[in-house]
Design a protein around this motif. Sequence first.
Motif, PDB file in Angstrom:
ATOM      1  N   ALA A 116       0.411   0.383   6.936  1.00 44.82           N
ATOM      2  CA  ALA A 116      -0.727   1.118   7.502  1.00 44.82           C
ATOM      3  C   ALA A 116      -1.384   2.078   6.520  1.00 44.82           C
ATOM      4  O   ALA A 116      -2.502   2.544   6.772  1.00 44.82           O
ATOM      5  CB  ALA A 116      -0.266   1.893   8.735  1.00 44.82           C
ATOM      6  N   VAL A 117      -0.731   2.386   5.423  1.00 50.24           N
ATOM      7  CA  VAL A 117      -1.191   3.466   4.543  1.00 50.24           C
ATOM      8  C   VAL A 117      -2.547   3.165   3.909  1.00 50.24           C
ATOM      9  O   VAL A 117      -3.479   3.988   3.955  1.00 50.24           O
ATOM     10  CB  VAL A 117      -0.135   3.754   3.452  1.00 50.24           C
ATOM     11  CG1 VAL A 117      -0.727   4.635   2.349  1.00 50.24           C
ATOM     12  CG2 VAL A 117       1.087   4.431   4.057  1.00 50.24           C
ATOM     13  N   GLU A 118      -2.690   1.998   3.311  1.00 50.18           N
ATOM     14  CA  GLU A 118      -3.948   1.679   2.633  1.00 50.18           C
ATOM     15  C   GLU A 118      -5.102   1.587   3.634  1.00 50.18           C
ATOM     16  O   GLU A 118      -6.239   1.978   3.332  1.00 50.18           O
ATOM     17  CB  GLU A 118      -3.802   0.367   1.856  1.00 50.18           C
ATOM     18  CG  GLU A 118      -4.933   0.122   0.878  1.00 50.18           C
ATOM     19  CD  GLU A 118      -4.680  -1.043  -0.058  1.00 50.18           C
ATOM     20  OE1 GLU A 118      -5.660  -1.577  -0.616  1.00 50.18           O
ATOM     21  OE2 GLU A 118      -3.501  -1.423  -0.236  1.00 50.18           O
ATOM     22  N   VAL A 119      -4.799   1.089   4.825  1.00 50.84           N
ATOM     23  CA  VAL A 119      -5.818   1.030   5.885  1.00 50.84           C
ATOM     24  C   VAL A 119      -6.306   2.434   6.219  1.00 50.84           C
ATOM     25  O   VAL A 119      -7.516   2.686   6.294  1.00 50.84           O
ATOM     26  CB  VAL A 119      -5.237   0.355   7.153  1.00 50.84           C
ATOM     27  CG1 VAL A 119      -6.281   0.344   8.265  1.00 50.84           C
ATOM     28  CG2 VAL A 119      -4.770  -1.070   6.849  1.00 50.84           C
ATOM     29  N   LEU A 120      -5.379   3.348   6.409  1.00 48.60           N
ATOM     30  CA  LEU A 120      -5.750   4.727   6.732  1.00 48.60           C
ATOM     31  C   LEU A 120      -6.559   5.363   5.608  1.00 48.60           C
ATOM     32  O   LEU A 120      -7.562   6.044   5.855  1.00 48.60           O
ATOM     33  CB  LEU A 120      -4.496   5.559   7.009  1.00 48.60           C
ATOM     34  CG  LEU A 120      -4.713   7.064   7.210  1.00 48.60           C
ATOM     35  CD1 LEU A 120      -5.679   7.337   8.356  1.00 48.60           C
ATOM     36  CD2 LEU A 120      -3.381   7.767   7.446  1.00 48.60           C
TER      37      LEU A 120
END
Length: 311
Positions: A12-16
């Motif tokens: 989820a990190v890169e999406v956020l």
Amino acid sequence: MKIVFMGTPLFAVEVLEMLIQEHEVLCVVTQPDKKVGRKKILTPSLVKEIAIKHGIEVFQPENIKKEYQKIIDLKPDMLISAAYGQILPKALLDQITALNVHGSLLPKYRGGAPIQYALFNGDAQTGVTVMYMAFKMDSGPIIKQESLTIEQEDDYLSLTKKLSTLGTKLLKEVLGDIKNKNIKSIDQDETKTTFSPTLKPSDEFISFNRPTLKIVNQIRGLSPEPGGYARVNDSKIKIYKAQKSDIIINVDAQPGQIIMIKKRLIVKTLDGAIDILLIQAPGKKIMETKDFLNGQNIMSLNDVFKGEDTL
């Protein structure tokens, strides 16, 4: 666009980070902090760390089905989820348009562990789906999908990073289509549905009484977190990398039996043997097996890895 983002792990990190750059993230919803490691240190999710870094409010409900009103009160334009880790209540989905970034080519691998199952099953490819969220798990209409080749050297970490990058790209495209009112979707083919349930502790146990490729793929799917394990002489050994062995097998050896332990740790399987490359003994750090074997006194030639951990 005003967005509430829901996510927890590395996927989820890169999406956020993309959403923070290009939209207004009102709040980040993530799983409660968890106790990690032998010392049980309370540790925030990677997503929470990113939110705090950017000064974004963090919401960590124990049970989102009972604690969702805060999200509605923020009046976001959209709810976006990527590996959040809890099923969202229908009352929330009925009031806010929600998108999900899922790490598989739906309807294949609905559930909480799609990346792990793609590796466990030795799939040649996987991908990412951006979809509308529905109350039934991972069942909503598909907006955009793209496939990705799984390389032989991929493990859970490397494949997660690749899929996160792909998912970020697809979501960015979808949000652009929504802005331009050029959005389309198709229903999932329910007849092709398969599942990837969230892993249980028992899924981490490595039985050597199985084909070599199955064992190697299980280890790939569990590395580097949480790691697979087996037991020998009452010691729990974690295994993070292995490969099919080229050694000629002693036909009298039983699955789990150590058939070489000098410079290499080779263990008999149902149809051959595996060469264990990265290992962790109790109370020790992860190390290359050749280094572990120097001076270790846990195991010897012909010892057998057997029995599931009962602790």
